[in-house]
Scaffold this active site. Structure first.
Site, PDB file in Angstrom:
ATOM      1  N   ASP A 146     -38.654  10.481 -11.439  1.00 21.32           N
ATOM      2  CA  ASP A 146     -37.291  10.004 -11.202  1.00 21.32           C
ATOM      3  C   ASP A 146     -36.443  10.393 -12.405  1.00 21.32           C
ATOM      4  O   ASP A 146     -36.931  10.423 -13.546  1.00 21.32           O
ATOM      5  CB  ASP A 146     -37.251   8.496 -11.006  1.00 21.32           C
ATOM      6  CG  ASP A 146     -35.862   8.018 -10.606  1.00 21.32           C
ATOM      7  OD1 ASP A 146     -35.552   8.082  -9.399  1.00 21.32           O
ATOM      8  OD2 ASP A 146     -35.090   7.593 -11.492  1.00 21.32           O
ATOM      9  N   GLU A 150     -32.452  10.085 -14.404  1.00 15.77           N
ATOM     10  CA  GLU A 150     -31.107   9.549 -14.536  1.00 15.77           C
ATOM     11  C   GLU A 150     -30.257  10.677 -15.096  1.00 15.77           C
ATOM     12  O   GLU A 150     -30.732  11.485 -15.917  1.00 15.77           O
ATOM     13  CB  GLU A 150     -31.076   8.331 -15.453  1.00 15.77           C
ATOM     14  CG  GLU A 150     -31.968   7.183 -14.989  1.00 15.77           C
ATOM     15  CD  GLU A 150     -31.677   6.697 -13.581  1.00 15.77           C
ATOM     16  OE1 GLU A 150     -30.487   6.788 -13.152  1.00 15.77           O
ATOM     17  OE2 GLU A 150     -32.603   6.251 -12.889  1.00 15.77           O
ATOM     18  N   HIS A 179     -32.471   1.548 -11.560  1.00 13.25           N
ATOM     19  CA  HIS A 179     -31.748   2.745 -11.998  1.00 13.25           C
ATOM     20  C   HIS A 179     -32.136   3.188 -13.401  1.00 13.25           C
ATOM     21  O   HIS A 179     -31.326   3.784 -14.122  1.00 13.25           O
ATOM     22  CB  HIS A 179     -30.230   2.535 -11.900  1.00 13.25           C
ATOM     23  CG  HIS A 179     -29.744   2.367 -10.495  1.00 13.25           C
ATOM     24  ND1 HIS A 179     -29.735   3.378  -9.568  1.00 13.25           N
ATOM     25  CD2 HIS A 179     -29.269   1.254  -9.856  1.00 13.25           C
ATOM     26  CE1 HIS A 179     -29.259   2.932  -8.428  1.00 13.25           C
ATOM     27  NE2 HIS A 179     -28.973   1.639  -8.566  1.00 13.25           N
ATOM     28  N   ASP A 198     -37.951   3.163 -11.700  1.00 13.20           N
ATOM     29  CA  ASP A 198     -37.771   3.693 -10.345  1.00 13.20           C
ATOM     30  C   ASP A 198     -38.962   4.552  -9.922  1.00 13.20           C
ATOM     31  O   ASP A 198     -39.365   4.540  -8.749  1.00 13.20           O
ATOM     32  CB  ASP A 198     -36.485   4.505 -10.258  1.00 13.20           C
ATOM     33  CG  ASP A 198     -35.238   3.631 -10.268  1.00 13.20           C
ATOM     34  OD1 ASP A 198     -35.381   2.406 -10.442  1.00 13.20           O
ATOM     35  OD2 ASP A 198     -34.123   4.166 -10.124  1.00 13.20           O
TER      36      ASP A 198
END
Length: 579
Positions: free
Chosen positions: A34, A36, A176, A181
């Site tokens: 994952d 960001e 998030h 995540d």
């Protein structure tokens, strides 16, 4: 007549790899990742701010990876509100040039998994390109896509990560942040695998192609593909009476056969065919061309009810210049061993009728159908009165004059059609000058129909007249070699690198099929098979090993270019209805 076989063990394909059997989910390592980022698109300048990943195998976590990334740009305020990542948190973090190689090493050898994978994988690939790093080419699973197929709206209102994490009682709540995540996605992945397992989906390949449109009954038959080798060839579906239901070809037989039981089949009646199937027979072929030829022959032999070619066979027509005292042109369905001249095949009668109209308008041979005696005593027809026929039926023309006209027709049919092209071209020009454009287009289409069929006939003759031709084309394992006899494939194989060609070709020809010539332009096989061979002979890098074959530049084909260009332009001008 014996069909060809491979002559030696040197033609065997490499042993299939373990992955060809399908990678079991419980034995596969997954790297769930994952990211960001500073925004939604790397192409618009957004950059990665955090990478989190979890490496799992057999339901167990075997490693984790987490790193903030300095994006070298200000993090937008709304992103900070969403993720909690501030500029101060990343200012001292390593840049992507240092983090990406470490992540790729962590993920090496695993199947990459992400929720909305195009987003995460897209950012990672973009970063690799910026750093001029080669992307490893991971297999990728997307938990959002799998959830859409495996779960119903009654179970979950959407496939957001938070929704799925709650549905599968994930031990980590998505927030998030990349690692959290990724951990939640691991639980979602395992929950989805459990759901798919109840439907008989047990391999990575089956997960990647899973769709809920495939019924459980259909999936339960996937064992029919277990014994099928993953090599080039032909497959036959058979019912409980061992009747052939369907014939197909593939470069990877097992993968293709398995797809009938794991993917949604959009073709009509295929689901019905699969329900009836009780056995799959595989015919391994040395080359893709051999597989295509065998498919044609098997469909012709068995007439499988679920092959479109069996239900709607190609209805071909030929134009024949008869052999009789006063020859004429006629449209026939079959070529006979009668020493007559033929052109074709036409794909349907309408094309033959258009070509025949062009011939009848240009040459004054009779159009009546009765067979005439050498000294006919009939009366002249309306065509003769209009000057469109030499009228042999009433003795108006002697055999020598009529024979000369027939010879001109024969030259157009079997040689250079220049006389016909000039005559129709003059007619078209006259029509255009009087602004009769639709009539001109009609004559253009008639001439094009003739030229296509005549060129097709001439190309067939080029190969059917050759008693034996051996040719080789480049192959990853060496050279793929085919032997053709009178337009029929007689032998096929792949000669490995480092093998002396003379002895290998001798061994191939020793097992080749004996082929007697056909008659007229008809090959010793179907015209579809010979045309497959002709297309293969256009392979880049092809070499003729034995025999002589050449494609003539004369004849009808050289007149076709303007018609092909006009047809392409017409298609370009038409509005597109593709979605």
């Amino acid at each position: 007549m014996n069909e060809f076989v491979a002559p030696s063990d040197q033609m065997r394909f490499d042993q299939m790899g373990f992955d060809d059997l399908g990678r079991a989910l419980h034995d596969t390592t997954f790297c769930v990742v994952d990211l960001e980022t500073t925004g939604g698109s790397p192409a618009r300048g957004s950059r990665i701010t955090e990478i989190g990943a979890v490496r799992v195998r057999g339901g167990q976590v075997i490693g984790e990876f987490q790193s903030l990334v300095n994006p070298d740009q200000i993090i937008p305020a709304f992103i900070t509100v969403l993720t909690g990542i501030t500029h101060q948190m990343v200012v001292e973090a390593p840049r992507i040039a240092a983090v990406l190689p470490s992540f790729l090493e962590f993920a090496r050898g695993a199947v990459l998994v992400a929720h909305n994978a195009p987003f995460d994988v897209g950012f990672l690939k973009h970063a690799a390109r910026d750093l001029q790093m080669e992307w490893p080419g991971f297999d990728v699973l997307d938990t959002a896509v799998i959830a859409r197929q495996a779960l119903t709206r009654d179970e979950v209102p959407n496939v957001k990560l938070a929704t799925l994490a709650a549905r599968f009682n994930a031990t980590t709540t998505p927030n998030h942040r990349a690692l959290s995540d990724a951990r939640a996605t691991v639980d979602v992945l395992h929950g989805l695998f459990e759901r798919l397992g109840s439907l008989g989906v047990t391999t990575v390949e089956e997960v990647s192609t899973f769709t809920a449109k495939v019924t459980p009954e259909q999936r339960r038959k996937r064992h029919l593909a277990d014994h099928v080798p993953d090599r080039p060839g032909v497959y036959l579906f058979r019912d409980r009476r061992d009747q052939v239901l369907y014939v197909g070809t593939s470069r990877r037989l097992r993968s293709r056969v398995r797809s009938y039981f794991t993917r949604s089949e959009t073709r009509t009646r295929m689901g019905e065919m699969i329900a009836l199937a009780q056995r799959v027979e595989a015919v391994v072929c040395a080359t893709a061309l051999e597989a295509q030829v065998r498919e044609l022959r098997l469909i012709g032999r068995h007439r499988p009810p679920y092959n479109r070619r069996s239900k709607f066979p190609e209805r071909v027509s030929w134009i024949k210049l008869t052999r009789e005292p006063w020859p004429r042109l006629s449209i026939v369905r079959h070529v006979l061993d009668d020493h007559a001249d033929y052109i074709g095949p036409f794909r349907g009668r309408s094309g033959a009728e258009a070509a025949l109209a062009a011939l009848h308008d240009t040459f004054r041979i009779r159009q009546c159908t009765p067979r005439l005696a050498r000294r006919p005593r009939g009366t002249a027809c309306a065509l003769a009165e209009m000057g469109h026929c030499l009228s042999p039926c009433d003795g108006s023309v002697d055999a020598e004059v009529y024979g000369a006209e027939v010879n001109r027709v024969r030259q157009v049919l079997t040689g250079d059609p220049g006389h016909l092209v000039d005559a129709i071209g003059t007619r078209m020009l006259d029509l255009v000058q009087t602004e009769r454009f639709e009539d001109a287009a009609r004559w253009r289409d008639r001439l094009a129909a003739f030229l296509r069929a005549a060129a097709r006939t001439q190309r067939l003759r080029e190969l059917t007249a050759v008693p034996e031709l051996v040719a080789a084309a480049p192959h990853p394992d060496g050279w793929e070699i085919h032997a053709f006899r009178h337009g029929r494939l007689a032998a096929a194989g792949v000669m490995p690198h480092g093998i002396h060609p003379a002895g290998w070709v001798d061994a191939l020809l020793a097992t080749a099929e004996t082929v007697d010539p056909g008659f007229g332009p008809v090959p010793a096989a179907t015209h579809e098979e010979t045309e497959l061979l002709l297309r293969w002979l256009a392979t880049p890098g092809l070499r003729v090993v034995r025999g002589v074959w050449q494609s003539s530049l004369a004849g009808s084909a050289r007149h076709l270019a303007p018609f092909s260009a006009a047809e392409a332009a017409r298609r370009d001008l038409l509005p597109s209805h593709r979605g």
